[in-house]
Design a protein around this motif. Structure first.
Motif, PDB file in Angstrom:
ATOM      1  N   VAL A  68     -31.023  -1.889  -6.939  1.00 56.30           N
ATOM      2  CA  VAL A  68     -29.725  -1.451  -6.418  1.00 56.30           C
ATOM      3  C   VAL A  68     -28.727  -1.282  -7.565  1.00 56.30           C
ATOM      4  O   VAL A  68     -27.929  -0.325  -7.576  1.00 56.30           O
ATOM      5  N   ASN A  69     -28.760  -2.181  -8.537  1.00 55.50           N
ATOM      6  CA  ASN A  69     -27.887  -2.044  -9.713  1.00 55.50           C
ATOM      7  C   ASN A  69     -28.178  -0.748 -10.469  1.00 55.50           C
ATOM      8  O   ASN A  69     -27.260  -0.049 -10.909  1.00 55.50           O
ATOM      9  N   ARG A  70     -29.469  -0.449 -10.646  1.00 57.00           N
ATOM     10  CA  ARG A  70     -29.847   0.787 -11.347  1.00 57.00           C
ATOM     11  C   ARG A  70     -29.346   2.022 -10.582  1.00 57.00           C
ATOM     12  O   ARG A  70     -28.872   2.989 -11.184  1.00 57.00           O
ATOM     13  N   ILE A  71     -29.481   1.996  -9.249  1.00 53.89           N
ATOM     14  CA  ILE A  71     -28.997   3.122  -8.450  1.00 53.89           C
ATOM     15  C   ILE A  71     -27.484   3.263  -8.591  1.00 53.89           C
ATOM     16  O   ILE A  71     -26.945   4.381  -8.718  1.00 53.89           O
ATOM     17  N   SER A  72     -26.770   2.142  -8.596  1.00 56.03           N
ATOM     18  CA  SER A  72     -25.306   2.164  -8.728  1.00 56.03           C
ATOM     19  C   SER A  72     -24.886   2.789 -10.049  1.00 56.03           C
ATOM     20  O   SER A  72     -23.983   3.634 -10.103  1.00 56.03           O
ATOM     21  N   GLU A  73     -25.538   2.367 -11.144  1.00 56.69           N
ATOM     22  CA  GLU A  73     -25.217   2.913 -12.463  1.00 56.69           C
ATOM     23  C   GLU A  73     -25.538   4.403 -12.535  1.00 56.69           C
ATOM     24  O   GLU A  73     -24.763   5.197 -13.086  1.00 56.69           O
ATOM     25  N   ALA A  74     -26.703   4.791 -11.967  1.00 54.49           N
ATOM     26  CA  ALA A  74     -27.097   6.198 -12.008  1.00 54.49           C
ATOM     27  C   ALA A  74     -26.157   7.068 -11.180  1.00 54.49           C
ATOM     28  O   ALA A  74     -25.817   8.191 -11.573  1.00 54.49           O
ATOM     29  N   LEU A 128     -29.211   2.720   1.077  1.00 51.84           N
ATOM     30  CA  LEU A 128     -29.646   4.109   1.240  1.00 51.84           C
ATOM     31  C   LEU A 128     -29.199   4.666   2.592  1.00 51.84           C
ATOM     32  O   LEU A 128     -28.838   5.849   2.697  1.00 51.84           O
ATOM     33  N   CYS A 129     -29.218   3.821   3.627  1.00 50.41           N
ATOM     34  CA  CYS A 129     -28.754   4.260   4.950  1.00 50.41           C
ATOM     35  C   CYS A 129     -27.274   4.637   4.918  1.00 50.41           C
ATOM     36  O   CYS A 129     -26.879   5.745   5.315  1.00 50.41           O
ATOM     37  N   ARG A 130     -26.453   3.722   4.459  1.00 49.55           N
ATOM     38  CA  ARG A 130     -25.002   3.938   4.502  1.00 49.55           C
ATOM     39  C   ARG A 130     -24.568   5.043   3.539  1.00 49.55           C
ATOM     40  O   ARG A 130     -23.665   5.826   3.846  1.00 49.55           O
ATOM     41  N   TRP A 131     -25.226   5.106   2.382  1.00 47.25           N
ATOM     42  CA  TRP A 131     -24.869   6.143   1.401  1.00 47.25           C
ATOM     43  C   TRP A 131     -25.250   7.529   1.924  1.00 47.25           C
ATOM     44  O   TRP A 131     -24.470   8.485   1.821  1.00 47.25           O
ATOM     45  N   SER A 132     -26.450   7.655   2.490  1.00 53.90           N
ATOM     46  CA  SER A 132     -26.883   8.947   3.040  1.00 53.90           C
ATOM     47  C   SER A 132     -25.947   9.394   4.150  1.00 53.90           C
ATOM     48  O   SER A 132     -25.565  10.583   4.231  1.00 53.90           O
ATOM     49  N   SER A 133     -25.588   8.457   5.027  1.00 56.29           N
ATOM     50  CA  SER A 133     -24.688   8.786   6.137  1.00 56.29           C
ATOM     51  C   SER A 133     -23.324   9.243   5.626  1.00 56.29           C
ATOM     52  O   SER A 133     -22.752  10.234   6.110  1.00 56.29           O
ATOM     53  N   LYS A 134     -22.792   8.567   4.608  1.00 57.70           N
ATOM     54  CA  LYS A 134     -21.484   8.930   4.043  1.00 57.70           C
ATOM     55  C   LYS A 134     -21.527  10.316   3.421  1.00 57.70           C
ATOM     56  O   LYS A 134     -20.615  11.135   3.613  1.00 57.70           O
ATOM     57  N   ILE A 135     -22.594  10.598   2.645  1.00 53.98           N
ATOM     58  CA  ILE A 135     -22.701  11.897   1.985  1.00 53.98           C
ATOM     59  C   ILE A 135     -22.814  13.019   3.017  1.00 53.98           C
ATOM     60  O   ILE A 135     -22.188  14.079   2.885  1.00 53.98           O
ATOM     61  N   MET A 136     -23.610  12.794   4.054  1.00 53.75           N
ATOM     62  CA  MET A 136     -23.792  13.824   5.074  1.00 53.75           C
ATOM     63  C   MET A 136     -22.489  14.099   5.816  1.00 53.75           C
ATOM     64  O   MET A 136     -22.137  15.257   6.087  1.00 53.75           O
ATOM     65  N   LYS A 137     -21.729  13.039   6.153  1.00 51.71           N
ATOM     66  CA  LYS A 137     -20.498  13.224   6.910  1.00 51.71           C
ATOM     67  C   LYS A 137     -19.387  13.835   6.068  1.00 51.71           C
ATOM     68  O   LYS A 137     -18.656  14.715   6.527  1.00 51.71           O
ATOM     69  N   GLN A 159     -24.405  10.108 -13.046  1.00 52.80           N
ATOM     70  CA  GLN A 159     -25.005  11.405 -12.737  1.00 52.80           C
ATOM     71  C   GLN A 159     -24.230  12.192 -11.680  1.00 52.80           C
ATOM     72  O   GLN A 159     -24.224  13.425 -11.708  1.00 52.80           O
ATOM     73  N   CYS A 160     -23.589  11.475 -10.743  1.00 47.92           N
ATOM     74  CA  CYS A 160     -22.907  12.159  -9.632  1.00 47.92           C
ATOM     75  C   CYS A 160     -21.431  11.795  -9.517  1.00 47.92           C
ATOM     76  O   CYS A 160     -20.749  12.289  -8.607  1.00 47.92           O
ATOM     77  N   ASN A 161     -20.969  10.896 -10.377  1.00 46.51           N
ATOM     78  CA  ASN A 161     -19.589  10.405 -10.308  1.00 46.51           C
ATOM     79  C   ASN A 161     -19.295   9.839  -8.921  1.00 46.51           C
ATOM     80  O   ASN A 161     -18.226  10.073  -8.347  1.00 46.51           O
ATOM     81  N   ASP A 162     -20.239   9.100  -8.387  1.00 46.23           N
ATOM     82  CA  ASP A 162     -20.132   8.529  -7.047  1.00 46.23           C
ATOM     83  C   ASP A 162     -20.177   7.002  -7.175  1.00 46.23           C
ATOM     84  O   ASP A 162     -21.170   6.427  -7.612  1.00 46.23           O
ATOM     85  N   SER A 163     -19.098   6.351  -6.781  1.00 49.37           N
ATOM     86  CA  SER A 163     -18.995   4.896  -6.943  1.00 49.37           C
ATOM     87  C   SER A 163     -19.367   4.125  -5.680  1.00 49.37           C
ATOM     88  O   SER A 163     -19.268   2.896  -5.663  1.00 49.37           O
ATOM     89  N   PHE A 164     -19.802   4.820  -4.627  1.00 43.90           N
ATOM     90  CA  PHE A 164     -20.080   4.123  -3.373  1.00 43.90           C
ATOM     91  C   PHE A 164     -21.154   3.043  -3.525  1.00 43.90           C
ATOM     92  O   PHE A 164     -20.975   1.922  -3.020  1.00 43.90           O
ATOM     93  N   GLU A 215     -26.871  22.014  -1.208  1.00 42.00           N
ATOM     94  CA  GLU A 215     -27.334  21.293  -0.032  1.00 42.00           C
ATOM     95  C   GLU A 215     -27.676  19.840  -0.330  1.00 42.00           C
ATOM     96  O   GLU A 215     -27.777  19.017   0.584  1.00 42.00           O
ATOM     97  N   PHE A 216     -27.880  19.504  -1.649  1.00 37.18           N
ATOM     98  CA  PHE A 216     -28.411  18.182  -1.988  1.00 37.18           C
ATOM     99  C   PHE A 216     -27.519  17.463  -2.999  1.00 37.18           C
ATOM    100  O   PHE A 216     -26.802  18.086  -3.795  1.00 37.18           O
ATOM    101  N   LYS A 217     -27.611  16.151  -2.958  1.00 33.30           N
ATOM    102  CA  LYS A 217     -27.101  15.288  -4.031  1.00 33.30           C
ATOM    103  C   LYS A 217     -28.282  14.441  -4.486  1.00 33.30           C
ATOM    104  O   LYS A 217     -28.897  13.729  -3.683  1.00 33.30           O
ATOM    105  N   CYS A 218     -28.584  14.531  -5.768  1.00 29.66           N
ATOM    106  CA  CYS A 218     -29.802  13.895  -6.295  1.00 29.66           C
ATOM    107  C   CYS A 218     -29.442  12.873  -7.369  1.00 29.66           C
ATOM    108  O   CYS A 218     -28.556  13.112  -8.205  1.00 29.66           O
ATOM    109  N   VAL A 219     -30.132  11.743  -7.358  1.00 31.87           N
ATOM    110  CA  VAL A 219     -29.937  10.712  -8.370  1.00 31.87           C
ATOM    111  C   VAL A 219     -31.303  10.231  -8.845  1.00 31.87           C
ATOM    112  O   VAL A 219     -32.239  10.102  -8.051  1.00 31.87           O
TER     113      VAL A 219
END
Length: 647
Positions: free
Chosen positions: A180-186, A215-224, A190-195, A155-159
């Motif tokens: 934002v850079n740290r989130i991108s690297e993580a 966080l808005c756009r990434w959450s929306s993309k993951i949910m959809k 951790q999730c193989n997600d380049s968004f 149900e979740f994707k966690c970083v």
């Protein structure tokens, strides 16, 4: 006569010529021999040079072969031993590892793994905090692994993104961009997600609200696309402070009402302090004024239980076959009270000593020696305690605790802060104590070392305990105490100048003095639990051939008002009863106890000697001797100040 003279001169001349010819012949023959020798030496050198050339050629060939072997991965690197972890997050492949999901200390209260998962399932924003090196990072990484790899419903994707190393004095926009850079690297690792990285490149020049927009756009993309909720955990979040901290907190809460479809369903802040203890621009706690008012709760990490310590060392026994007895494990727990770093540090020290000497006995005595090494070491964990004590609130608290003063004037926020940092424990009946015996030794040291002149004087002038050894093998504690009072007489005025805790300083310095005094062959045990019937400290030389212990009760007399020289010493029946009871329970006390009083009255007691010491010997009905010393601090301070001015 003429003939004789002529013949003689001729004979001498001929002999000279002959000698010259012989000399010339000898030199010629030597030259011929030396030329032959030179030819032989040249031939030998040539052979030697040829052999050296051949050797170098062979070495180059061997090096080439080794390089080829290395390139072909035929060389094996020695496998690293599994060790106790004393730095950074624990790794199952490198360290003896306790799974946070099944640790005994998290089964009933506090940072329960199931409770954290329940909060995440309920889409809560919350804080996880705890002392330095108490498995916080290991815990949140275990949460990430569970949500990404083990959670059945997927149900979740966690970083997990660390904020450590981002400078506090940077501009708000720069801080947010680095986060934002740290989130991108993580996200990639951790999730193989380049968004997040692609988003950062697209919005490189649009820095306003970049964090919340990501966080808005990434959450929306993951949910959809994946039908999952986004969970973001920020590690070492309390590294931020002041304006950047408030700016980031404001961004994190900006789209809270749009979760989980268009914003992270859960955001977790992890650090050493609870949210209200985060610092503003002036270094003061932000308190309840945080813009992150959407926090549901705060959860604190816990120390190991005795079962956790057994489980950790069971892994060591299984890996190396070295037996660690229950008595040794109980001794480790007694010293550490389960503090994770201290437990692992003792385990690492056992391994290091066993590597040097395979026949070493893992005994209670070895644990005591290791603890003494930890106490006097300057490793990061120990030094961090000294940094914490620079906080005026904590310094005042521990000064009162060390001197057993009343804590009524200490506010609840300070007590909560000290507890959250793992420095004190507060029991259900509201008793406060320094959290473990190792910290009980370290904290007075740091309080004394904050007064550099005081600690330097003691370290420079302190002799070895053997100086006080009598012919019978007893340690003359009375002489040691009198020498300390003499140090105070000569230097106390200089020491107490501008001291933030003038009245407590002699008390703290005596503990520091006795700690140094006993360090080589004994130890000083301290009791700081307020309300317990225990003496302040015990100087323990029970390991000597002639074992002996010295229970010492330390008091401060600060009564104000008019006094006269005829006032008498009143130790008090409660103090006598307390120290007598302790002497009876203590092995090797030899029916002796000591009471030291630091007197801050303006005038000393009658019969005080020239060294400002009043002494009284009390013998109880049970035959227990109590040696009472009253040191008049005011006289000593004035005396040393006058001496310094004269100098």
């Amino acid at each position: 006569k003429y003939f004789y003279q002529h013949y003689l001169s001729y004979f001498v001349l001929m002999n000279k010529r002959k000698d010259k010819r012989d000399t010339d012949n000898n030199s010629n023959s030597d030259n011929k021999i030396s030329k032959k020798k030179k030819k032989i030496i040249l031939k030998k050198n040539q052979k030697k040079n040829n052999s050296e050339v051949n050797m170098k050629r062979k070495e180059r060939e061997n090096d080439n072969n080794n390089n080829n072997n290395y390139n072909n991965k035929q060389v094996k690197i020695k496998k690293t031993k599994i060790k106790f972890n004393t730095a950074g997050p624990s790794r199952q492949d490198k360290h003896f590892y306790l799974d946070p999901a099944s640790m005994d200390c998290y089964k009933e209260e506090g940072l329960n793994f199931d409770n954290v998962l329940e909060l995440i399932g309920d889409e809560k924003y919350f804080v996880i905090y705890g002392p330095r090196q108490s498995m916080k990072t290991s815990f949140i990484k275990r949460v990430r692994v569970f949500l990404n790899e083990e959670e059945e419903e997927e149900e979740f994707k966690c970083v997990v993104a660390s904020v450590e190393g981002i400078q506090r004095n940077e501009e708000e926009v720069d801080v947010v961009t680095k986060i934002v850079n740290r989130i991108s690297e993580a996200a990639i690792s951790q999730c193989n997600d380049s968004f997040p990285k692609e988003f950062k490149n697209e919005d490189e020049n649009k820095t306003a609200m970049i964090l919340s927009s990501l966080l808005c756009r990434w959450s929306s993309k993951i949910m959809k696309e994946e039908g999952k909720k986004l969970v973001v955990i920020f590690d070492e979040f309390d590294c931020l402070s002041g304006g950047p901290l408030l700016y980031v907190l404001g961004e994190l809460r900006s789209y809270y009402d749009q979760r989980p479809d268009n914003y992270p369903s859960s955001i977790i802040l992890c650090g050493m302090r609870d949210l209200q203890e985060y610092k503003d621009d002036h270094g003061k706690p932000i308190g309840s004024g945080s813009p992150f008012n959407i926090k549901d709760c705060s959860i604190r990490t816990l120390n190991f239980t005795m079962k956790d310590v057994r489980d950790l060392f069971k892994q060591y026994e299984d890996e190396y076959g070295n037996n660690v007895s229950d008595e040794v494990l109980e001794k480790i727990f007694e010293w550490t009270q389960g503090q994770p770093w201290l437990v692992n540090k003792i385990g690492r020290s056992i391994m290091e000593k066993h590597d040097k000497d395979e026949n070493i006995d893992i005994s209670e005595g070895l644990i005591d020696r290791i603890v003494q090494e930890i106490i006097i070491s300057r490793v990061t964990h120990i030094d961090s305690l000294g940094t914490l004590l620079k906080d005026d609130r904590l310094r005042d608290l521990f000064t009162r605790m060390v001197t057993k003063e009343n804590l009524d004037e200490i506010d609840e926020n300070t007590l909560s802060l000290a507890s959250d940092l793992g420095l004190i424990t507060i029991t259900n009946n509201n008793k406060k104590a320094i959290s473990n015996p190792i910290y009980q030794h370290i904290i007075p040291r740091f309080l004394a070392l904050q007064n550099t002149s005081a600690s330097n004087i003691i370290v420079r002038k302190l002799p070895d305990y053997s100086k006080y050894m009598t012919e019978e093998g007893d340690i003359d504690m009375d002489k040691a105490l009198r020498d300390f009072f003499l140090l105070c007489k000569e230097n106390l005025g200089m020491i107490t100048t501008n001291s933030p805790f003038k009245e407590a300083l002699p008390h703290i310095l005596l503990q520091f003095y006795l700690d140094k005094f006993s360090n080589s062959s004994g130890q000083t045990r301290r009791e700081y639990a307020l309300g317990d019937d225990k003496v302040d400290l015990v100087v323990d030389f029970s390991k000597l051939e002639n074992p002996q212990c010295f229970p010492i009760e330390i008091k401060i007399c600060t009564t104000t008002g008019r006094r006269n020289n005829n006032r008498k010493l009143d130790i008090g029946s409660e103090v006598i009863k307390q120290i007598v009871g302790y002497v009876n329970r203590l092995n090797h006390s030899k029916n002796r106890g000591w009471v030291v009083v630091f007197d801050f009255h303006k005038k000393p007691l009658k019969d005080t000697d020239d060294n400002f010491i009043y002494f009284k010997n009390i013998t109880t009905d049970d035959g227990i001797e109590i040696f009472c010393y009253v040191f008049h601090v005011e006289s000593a301070s004035n005396n040393s100040s006058n001496n310094n001015n004269n100098n």
